[in-house]
Design an enzyme around this catalytic site. Structure first.
Site, PDB file in Angstrom:
ATOM      1  N   GLU A 158     -14.620  -3.755  -0.616  1.00 51.03           N
ATOM      2  CA  GLU A 158     -15.726  -4.434  -1.524  1.00 51.03           C
ATOM      3  C   GLU A 158     -16.169  -3.694  -2.604  1.00 51.03           C
ATOM      4  OE1 GLU A 158     -17.905  -6.993   1.952  1.00 51.03           O
ATOM      5  OE2 GLU A 158     -18.801  -5.417   1.655  1.00 51.03           O
ATOM      6  N   GLU A 314     -12.950 -11.571   5.501  1.00 55.03           N
ATOM      7  CA  GLU A 314     -14.209 -11.144   6.315  1.00 55.03           C
ATOM      8  C   GLU A 314     -14.963 -12.521   6.549  1.00 55.03           C
ATOM      9  OE1 GLU A 314     -16.662  -8.030   5.522  1.00 55.03           O
ATOM     10  OE2 GLU A 314     -14.990  -6.582   5.292  1.00 55.03           O
TER      11      GLU A 314
END
Length: 690
Positions: A158, A314
Site C-alpha cells: 500500500e 486484501e
C-alpha cells in the site's frame, strides 16, 4: 471466437484463495505454524502473502540476515500444495535503520522530520533507503526467485505518502526542469504572476507547504504528479533486482480503493498484474446498494487499468478494526462480496489476515483464524465454503469483461477539482458525482470500464464525463471524433474548465467540448444546502422524460449553440432556460446536463434511454429489481452472468430468452431465479455472436 487471458501464474492456474500470513509473529511457538498448515488446507486456501512486514525478522541488525525461518515456511508450503506471494519488506523499516540513518525518515510538509514508527514512514528518494532495499531484494531474489512455492512478488505494501526533505526538493526541481525546460515556461504554466510569485531561480521552487506556497494550483498539481512518478520510480527500483534473477515471476503492489494521493493509472504498465485491497462498510443500511455500487466502481477501475483480470489482494473475512464502526458481515455477505469481485474480473480472493495478531494496532482486525485458534467458527466456515465454490469456477479464470460503456475518471482531474476554490468549497462532491452516474449503469447491469484521458475511446458506444473539469485540448479532440464516429456522449456541468496546467480555457466553457456538445456555459453557481431547483422535461422530448426532478448544489446557466433543449429549469431566474440538451454531431449524439440532479429516478431513466439508443450491451436483457445487479464475464463462446442481491431482502429475477444453466450445480435455470438475502447466482449461457 474464444478469448482468455493466461492465468496469473502457471504454477497455480486456478482461483487463488488465501490471506496475508505473518509467521514471523509466531516464531516463539512452532506449534502455531504446524496448526496453520493444517487449517490452511482445511479452509481450501492455496496461497498466502508472506513477508510483507518482515524486515526486522530477515535482517535483525545491519548486515546480519536470517532466512532460516522463511526457508522453513516456503519449503513446508511446497510440500503441502500451498503457494506464496513473497513480499519485499519495504513497507516498514527496522528501528536500527532509522537510528543509524535518520535520512531515511520522511520530512513532512511542515519541514519537520518524522520519528521512527508507522508504515511507509520513509523517503522514496533517499539514497540510503534505496541502497538497503536493493540489498534486501537482491538477496530475496537470489534465494527464492526459483522456489517452487513462490508464484510472484508482492512489492511493498500500500504505497502512500510523500516526503519534503532536501533530496525530494531537488528531485522535484529536476522533474520540473525535464517537464518545462525553463523557468519562463514553468512561470507561464503555473501563472505565477498572481500575487507576484514569479520564480527567478530554480532553487526558489519548493513543494507546497502549509506555512509557505500552497495557492498556486498548477504547482499543487505538479507536486502530486511528481509524488506519483517518484513512487512509481521507487517501485521500478524495487523490482529491478527481482526481474534480474527471474523475469518470469509476476510483480504486483497492492493498491487501495479510490486512493487519492497516487495516480494508479501510471503504475499499470510497470505491473504484471493489478492488485488492490477492498474494505467495504457493509450493512450501514437495510440495503447495501450504495456500498456495493461504490466498490463495483473500484473493481471496474482496477480491472480497466490493464484491461484484464486483477487480484483482490486484501479483504476481510469478517470485520475491520479501523473503520468508524467495525461491523460483522451478515450471513451470506462474505460469499456475496467475494463473488462480486470475481464478477467484476478478479481471479483471486485474498484476505487480511490469516491469523489474528496478538498485539498492536490490528489485533482485533478480522482474520480467518480467530484468537481462539481453531476452525469451529462461523468465519472459518464461510471461508472454507467459499474455497469450495472458487475451486469449481476454474473455467472463469482469465475471462475478460466485455464493456461497451465507459466513465472518464482521471486522478489529476480529481486533484484539480478539489483544489479549484469554487464554486462550492463546502463540498463539490466530485467522487460522489462519478458514482451517481456509475450507479445508474450498475443498476441496469451494464458492464462499464473506468477510463483515463489517454485511453482509446473507439471501442465504446457510450462515454460518460462527470465533472471533467481538467480537460486537455487533445482529449477534447478525441472525444469529438468519438461522437462524430457514432458514439453517445454524456457530459455534466463543470467540465472543460481548465487545461493540464489548471489554467482556464479561454473562449468559453466547456472549452474543448463547446462545439461537441453545442452549448455555451456562461455561469456556474454553487447553491446553499437548503436551496432547491428542478429539472422539467420539455414535452415530447426524445428521451421520453416526464415529471420533474430535484436539483441541488450546482447550477449552470447555459445557452444552446445548435443543441436541442430536452429539459429546462423550473425556478429562480433560471426558470425556462436549458438544463439538459443533446447535440447531433456526425453519426453520434452529445448530451449535456447543466445541474446536479439529486433524484436517482432521473439517472435511471436518462441512462436507460441512452443505453437503449446506443445499443449498449447489458449483462442480461431484463429489468432488475432494486438492489439487484448483474455483471458479465465472457470468453467469447460462453457468457457468465452473475446475479448479485444487495437489496437486503429476497428478490426474483426474470431471465431473458437465452438458455441458462447454473455454473455451480450444472442444472438448467428456470425463467425465474429466486435470490435470498445476500445471495448470488452464477449462470452460464452461449455467448451471442456479433
Amino acid at each position: 471466437m474464444a478469448f482468455k487471458f493466461p492465468p496469473i501464474s502457471s504454477k497455480l492456474p486456478v482461483f487463488m484463495h488465501g490471506a496475508d500470513y505473518n509467521p514471523d509473529q509466531w516464531m516463539h511457538d512452532p506449534e502455531v505454524f504446524e496448526e496453520d498448515i493444517r487449517l490452511m488446507k482445511l479452509s481450501n486456501s492455496n496461497v498466502m502473502a508472506v513477508g510483507i512486514f518482515s524486515w526486522s525478522a530477515l535482517e535483525p541488525s545491519e548486515g546480519t540476515f536470517e532466512f532460516g525461518w522463511l526457508d522453513r515456511v516456503l519449503d513446508t508450503f511446497a510440500s503441502n500444495g500451498i503457494y506464496a506471494w513473497l513480499a519485499t519488506p519495504s513497507g516498514a523499516r527496522p528501528a536500527w535503520m532509522s537510528q543509524k540513518y535518520p535520512e531515511v525518515l520522511r520530512v513532512g510538509a511542515n519541514r519537520i522530520r518524522n520519528l521512527h514508527g508507522g508504515r511507509h514512514n520513509h523517503c522514496f528518494t533517499s539514497p540510503i533507503y534505496r541502497e538497503k532495499v536493493t540489498i534486501m531484494n537482491t538477496l530475496l531474489a537470489e534465494r527464492y526467485g526459483q522456489h517452487p512455492a513462490v508464484v510472484g512478488w508482492h512489492i511493498s505494501n500500500e504505497y502512500s505518502g510523500d516526503c519534503h526533505c532536501s533530496y525530494c526538493q531537488e528531485a522535484f526541481r529536476e522533474w520540473l526542469k525535464v517537464k518545462y525546460g525553463s523557468l519562463n515556461e514553468l512561470n507561464r504554466a503555473w501563472w505565477t504572476t498572481f500575487w507576484s510569485h514569479t520564480y527567478t531561480d530554480w532553487a526558489q521552487v519548493e513543494s507546497p507547504a502549509p506555512h509557505g506556497e500552497n495557492a498556486v494550483h498548477g504547482q499543487n498539481l505538479d507536486w502530486r504528479r511528481f509524488v506519483t512518478d517518484q513512487t512509481l520510480n521507487f517501485y521500478k527500483h524495487e523490482i529491478a533486482p527481482l526481474k534480474a534473477v527471474n523475469p518470469d515471476l509476476p510483480c504486483t503492489t497492492n493498491m487501495m480503493y479510490q486512493f487519492y494521493d497516487l495516480d494508479y493509472r501510471k503504475f499499470a504498465d510497470a505491473m504484471d498484474v493489478v492488485s488492490w485491497d477492498a474494505y467495504p462498510t457493509w450493512h450501514e443500511a437495510a440495503s447495501d446498494g450504495n456500498v456495493a455500487a461504490w466498490f463495483a466502481f473500484n473493481h471496474d477501475l482496477f480491472r480497466t487499468l490493464k484491461k484484464k483480470p486483477f487480484m483482490l489482494m486484501e479483504s476481510t473475512p469478517s470485520l475491520t478494526n479501523w473503520q468508524a464502526v467495525s461491523k460483522l458481515k451478515r450471513p451470506g455477505m462474505h460469499r456475496l462480496s467475494s463473488l462480486q469481485a470475481v464478477a467484476h474480473g478478479s481471479d483471486t480472493v485474498q484476505y487480511f489476515q490469516w491469523r489474528k495478531s496478538r498485539g498492536s494496532s490490528e489485533k482485533f482486525h478480522g482474520a480467518v483464524v480467530d484468537h481462539v485458534g481453531h476452525e469451529h467458527t462461523r468465519v472459518f466456515n464461510d471461508v472454507k465454503e467459499l474455497g469450495y465454490t472458487l475451486a469449481g469456477l476454474g473455467e472463469l479464470i482469465g475471462t475478460p469483461t466485455p464493456a461497451e460503456a465507459a466513465i472518464l475518471f482521471d486522478w489529476d482531474n480529481r486533484w484539480a477539482v478539489n483544489d479549484a476554490q469554487g464554486p462550492r468549497n463546502s463540498g463539490i462532491h466530485y467522487e460522489e458525482t462519478v458514482i451517481q452516474h456509475y450507479r445508474a449503469l450498475w443498476e441496469l447491469g451494464v458492464p462499464t470500464d473506468i477510463v483515463g484521458s489517454e485511453d482509446d475511446f473507439t471501442e465504446y458506444k457510450l462515454l460518460v464525463l462527470p465533472m471533467a473539469y481538467l480537460l486537455r485540448e487533445e482529449t477534447g479532440e478525441k472525444i469529438e471524433r468519438f461522437v462524430r464516429g457514432g458514439g453517445t456522449l454524456a457530459v455534466t456541468y463543470w467540465s472543460g474548465i481548465v487545461d493540464e496546467n489548471d489554467l482556464c480555457h479561454l473562449g468559453g466553457f466547456p472549452g474543448p467540448l463547446r462545439k461537441t456538445v453545442g452549448i455555451w456555459a456562461e455561469e456556474i453557481e454553487g447553491l446553499y444546502d437548503d436551496d432547491r431547483n428542478a429539472l422539467v422535461p420539455v414535452p415530447g422530448n426524445e428521451l421520453g422524460l416526464d415529471g420533474k426532478y430535484e436539483i441541488r448544489e450546482i447550477c449552470e446557466r447555459i445557452h444552446s449553440e445548435g443543441a436541442e433543449v430536452l429539459a429546462v429549469y423550473e425556478d429562480d431566474f433560471y426558470a425556462g432556460s436549458p438544463v439538459l440538451t443533446v447535440n447531433k454531431l456526425g453519426q453520434g449524439s452529445a448530451y449535456y446536463l447543466a445541474a446536479r440532479v439529486s433524484d436517482p429516478a432521473f439517472y435511471a431513466q436518462f441512462y436507460g434511454k441512452l443505453v437503449e439508443q446506443a445499443r449498449v450491451r447489458k449483462s442480461i436483457d431484463t429489468s432488475l429489481p432494486a438492489g439487484v445487479t448483474a455483471q458479465l464475464r465472457s470468453d467469447g463462446e460462453r457468457d457468465y452472468v452473475f446475479l448479485l442481491n444487495f437489496s437486503g431482502e429476497e428478490a426474483e429475477v426474470q431471465l431473458d430468452n437465452s438458455t441458462y444453466e447454473d455454473v455451480e450445480t450444472g442444472k438448467a435455470a428456470g425463467r425465474q431465479v429466486k435470490l435470498s438475502v445476500n445471495d448470488v447466482r452464477i449462470l452460464r449461457r452461449e455467448a451471442a455472436r456479433d
